[in-house]
Design a protein around this motif. Structure first.
Motif, PDB file in Angstrom:
ATOM      1  N   GLN A   1     -26.900  17.984 -29.034  1.00 27.42           N
ATOM      2  CA  GLN A   1     -25.185  17.586 -28.067  1.00 27.42           C
ATOM      3  C   GLN A   1     -24.742  16.996 -27.803  1.00 27.42           C
ATOM      4  O   GLN A   1     -23.325  17.004 -28.181  1.00 27.42           O
ATOM      5  N   THR A   2     -24.782  15.034 -29.398  1.00 30.44           N
ATOM      6  CA  THR A   2     -23.661  14.696 -29.820  1.00 30.44           C
ATOM      7  C   THR A   2     -22.557  15.131 -30.842  1.00 30.44           C
ATOM      8  O   THR A   2     -21.402  14.672 -30.380  1.00 30.44           O
ATOM      9  N   ILE A   3     -23.028  15.754 -31.741  1.00 28.94           N
ATOM     10  CA  ILE A   3     -22.221  16.899 -32.401  1.00 28.94           C
ATOM     11  C   ILE A   3     -21.094  17.625 -32.134  1.00 28.94           C
ATOM     12  O   ILE A   3     -20.215  17.584 -32.001  1.00 28.94           O
ATOM     13  N   MET A   4     -22.187  18.269 -30.870  1.00 30.07           N
ATOM     14  CA  MET A   4     -21.223  19.166 -29.803  1.00 30.07           C
ATOM     15  C   MET A   4     -20.320  19.371 -29.040  1.00 30.07           C
ATOM     16  O   MET A   4     -19.098  19.192 -29.195  1.00 30.07           O
ATOM     17  N   LEU A   5     -20.206  17.521 -28.662  1.00 32.37           N
ATOM     18  CA  LEU A   5     -19.014  17.014 -27.765  1.00 32.37           C
ATOM     19  C   LEU A   5     -18.925  16.168 -28.327  1.00 32.37           C
ATOM     20  O   LEU A   5     -17.132  16.069 -27.693  1.00 32.37           O
ATOM     21  N   ARG A   6     -19.455  16.249 -29.346  1.00 32.69           N
ATOM     22  CA  ARG A   6     -17.930  15.180 -30.354  1.00 32.69           C
ATOM     23  C   ARG A   6     -16.748  16.605 -30.946  1.00 32.69           C
ATOM     24  O   ARG A   6     -15.465  15.796 -30.557  1.00 32.69           O
ATOM     25  N   GLY A   7     -16.966  17.394 -30.889  1.00 37.65           N
ATOM     26  CA  GLY A   7     -16.491  18.033 -30.944  1.00 37.65           C
ATOM     27  C   GLY A   7     -15.376  18.594 -30.085  1.00 37.65           C
ATOM     28  O   GLY A   7     -13.901  19.353 -30.005  1.00 37.65           O
ATOM     29  N   VAL A   8     -15.671  18.741 -28.609  1.00 40.78           N
ATOM     30  CA  VAL A   8     -15.251  18.623 -27.982  1.00 40.78           C
ATOM     31  C   VAL A   8     -14.226  17.650 -27.720  1.00 40.78           C
ATOM     32  O   VAL A   8     -13.568  17.953 -27.073  1.00 40.78           O
ATOM     33  N   HIS A   9     -14.263  16.811 -27.426  1.00 48.07           N
ATOM     34  CA  HIS A   9     -13.723  16.164 -27.134  1.00 48.07           C
ATOM     35  C   HIS A   9     -12.536  15.319 -28.260  1.00 48.07           C
ATOM     36  O   HIS A   9     -11.379  14.967 -27.593  1.00 48.07           O
ATOM     37  N   GLU A  10     -12.689  15.808 -29.951  1.00 49.12           N
ATOM     38  CA  GLU A  10     -12.120  15.612 -30.473  1.00 49.12           C
ATOM     39  C   GLU A  10     -10.287  16.776 -29.871  1.00 49.12           C
ATOM     40  O   GLU A  10      -9.548  17.075 -30.777  1.00 49.12           O
ATOM     41  N   GLN A  11     -10.941  18.068 -29.722  1.00 44.34           N
ATOM     42  CA  GLN A  11      -9.952  18.562 -28.934  1.00 44.34           C
ATOM     43  C   GLN A  11      -8.106  18.362 -28.438  1.00 44.34           C
ATOM     44  O   GLN A  11      -7.758  18.946 -28.446  1.00 44.34           O
ATOM     45  N   PHE A  12      -8.843  17.255 -27.944  1.00 42.93           N
ATOM     46  CA  PHE A  12      -8.600  16.821 -27.186  1.00 42.93           C
ATOM     47  C   PHE A  12      -7.952  14.556 -26.999  1.00 42.93           C
ATOM     48  O   PHE A  12      -7.460  14.493 -26.995  1.00 42.93           O
ATOM     49  N   GLY A  13      -7.993  14.952 -28.899  1.00 39.10           N
ATOM     50  CA  GLY A  13      -7.305  13.684 -28.805  1.00 39.10           C
ATOM     51  C   GLY A  13      -8.765  12.257 -28.612  1.00 39.10           C
ATOM     52  O   GLY A  13      -8.314  11.713 -28.985  1.00 39.10           O
ATOM     53  N   LEU A  14      -9.849  12.435 -28.423  1.00 43.62           N
ATOM     54  CA  LEU A  14     -10.506  11.348 -27.871  1.00 43.62           C
ATOM     55  C   LEU A  14     -12.184  11.288 -28.213  1.00 43.62           C
ATOM     56  O   LEU A  14     -12.767  12.527 -29.147  1.00 43.62           O
ATOM     57  N   SER A  15     -11.853  10.413 -28.773  1.00 50.67           N
ATOM     58  CA  SER A  15     -13.570   9.863 -29.209  1.00 50.67           C
ATOM     59  C   SER A  15     -14.091  10.083 -28.167  1.00 50.67           C
ATOM     60  O   SER A  15     -14.213   9.865 -27.712  1.00 50.67           O
ATOM     61  N   PRO A  16     -16.364   9.965 -28.409  1.00 47.50           N
ATOM     62  CA  PRO A  16     -16.752   9.726 -27.539  1.00 47.50           C
ATOM     63  C   PRO A  16     -16.749   8.599 -27.218  1.00 47.50           C
ATOM     64  O   PRO A  16     -16.759   8.574 -25.789  1.00 47.50           O
ATOM     65  N   ALA A  17     -15.939   7.820 -28.242  1.00 44.07           N
ATOM     66  CA  ALA A  17     -16.245   5.834 -27.209  1.00 44.07           C
ATOM     67  C   ALA A  17     -15.432   6.220 -25.823  1.00 44.07           C
ATOM     68  O   ALA A  17     -15.132   5.885 -24.945  1.00 44.07           O
ATOM     69  N   ALA A  18     -14.022   7.034 -26.411  1.00 47.40           N
ATOM     70  CA  ALA A  18     -12.309   6.429 -25.580  1.00 47.40           C
ATOM     71  C   ALA A  18     -12.967   7.683 -24.170  1.00 47.40           C
ATOM     72  O   ALA A  18     -12.920   7.081 -23.230  1.00 47.40           O
ATOM     73  N   PHE A  19     -13.995   8.526 -24.186  1.00 53.02           N
ATOM     74  CA  PHE A  19     -14.220   9.422 -24.021  1.00 53.02           C
ATOM     75  C   PHE A  19     -14.938   8.590 -22.696  1.00 53.02           C
ATOM     76  O   PHE A  19     -14.766   8.658 -21.202  1.00 53.02           O
ATOM     77  N   ASP A  20     -15.971   7.807 -23.224  1.00 51.08           N
ATOM     78  CA  ASP A  20     -16.706   7.566 -22.223  1.00 51.08           C
ATOM     79  C   ASP A  20     -16.627   6.016 -21.655  1.00 51.08           C
ATOM     80  O   ASP A  20     -16.203   6.125 -19.886  1.00 51.08           O
TER      81      ASP A  20
END
Length: 183
Positions: free
Chosen positions: A45-64
């Motif tokens: 889940q972490t790997i998959m969502l990291r890729g999703v967030h990066e599509q929008f220029g967001l890191s996981p931390a920024a997304f949170d």
């Protein structure tokens, strides 16, 4: 509509359990079944969502951080302390993330009109658009990960996981380790 049924055969976690049973028949390794699968699911889940967030220029931390601001409703603002309370971060860790988000134009800092010592982090229009688009993709990715489970199975799993999380939190608190801020 229910999810397609697949033949449930042994997975890699079952093989680990079998090996432990063979090597240590005096110890019940069945907990590995639950914990091992949760750990593996979390990693995927972490790997998959990291890729999703990066599509929008967001890191996981920024997304949170941005998701926490978005969930707060208009005007989409919280203090660093409030953001820390809703995450696993210290207020100092939140401040570092806010510095990056502000530099990228996703958030701005706004002083309280009632108390000039209070500073809010607030989503900008650019930040609001980014988190809304990122959240839509985030949810679609999560739904894709859960596609094998029917709505009924998801509800049952949620109930079991909620119960398990309460149990984990209790054990964690009893151990005197409460620095993660788990709720």
């Amino acid at each position: 509509m229910s999810a397609p049924r697949r033949n449930i055969s042994k997975d890699e976690v079952d093989h680990i359990i079998d090996e432990w049973r063979r090597e240590r028949p005096d110890v019940d390794p069945s907990s590995i079944g639950t914990i091992g699968r949760i750990t593996r699911l979390s990693g995927i889940q972490t790997i998959m969502l990291r890729g999703v967030h990066e599509q929008f220029g967001l890191s996981p931390a920024a997304f949170d951080v941005m998701a926490s601001l978005r969930r707060s409703g208009p005007p989409y603002r919280k203090t660093a302390g409030e953001l820390a309370d809703s995450s696993l971060l210290t207020s100092g860790g939140v401040t570092l993330r806010l510095d990056r988000l502000e530099a990228d134009g996703w958030v701005r800092r706004v002083r309280s009109s009632d108390d000039r010592r209070v500073v809010y982090a607030e989503l900008t229009e650019k930040g609001l658009a980014a988190i809304d688009a990122g959240f839509d993709a985030h949810i679609l990715a999560e739904q894709d990960l859960l596609r094998e489970l029917s709505p009924t199975a998801r509800r049952q799993l949620n109930a079991l996981l909620r119960r398990l999380l309460r149990s984990f939190n209790g054990v964690f608190e009893e151990s005197g380790s409460n620095s993660l801020g788990c709720r």
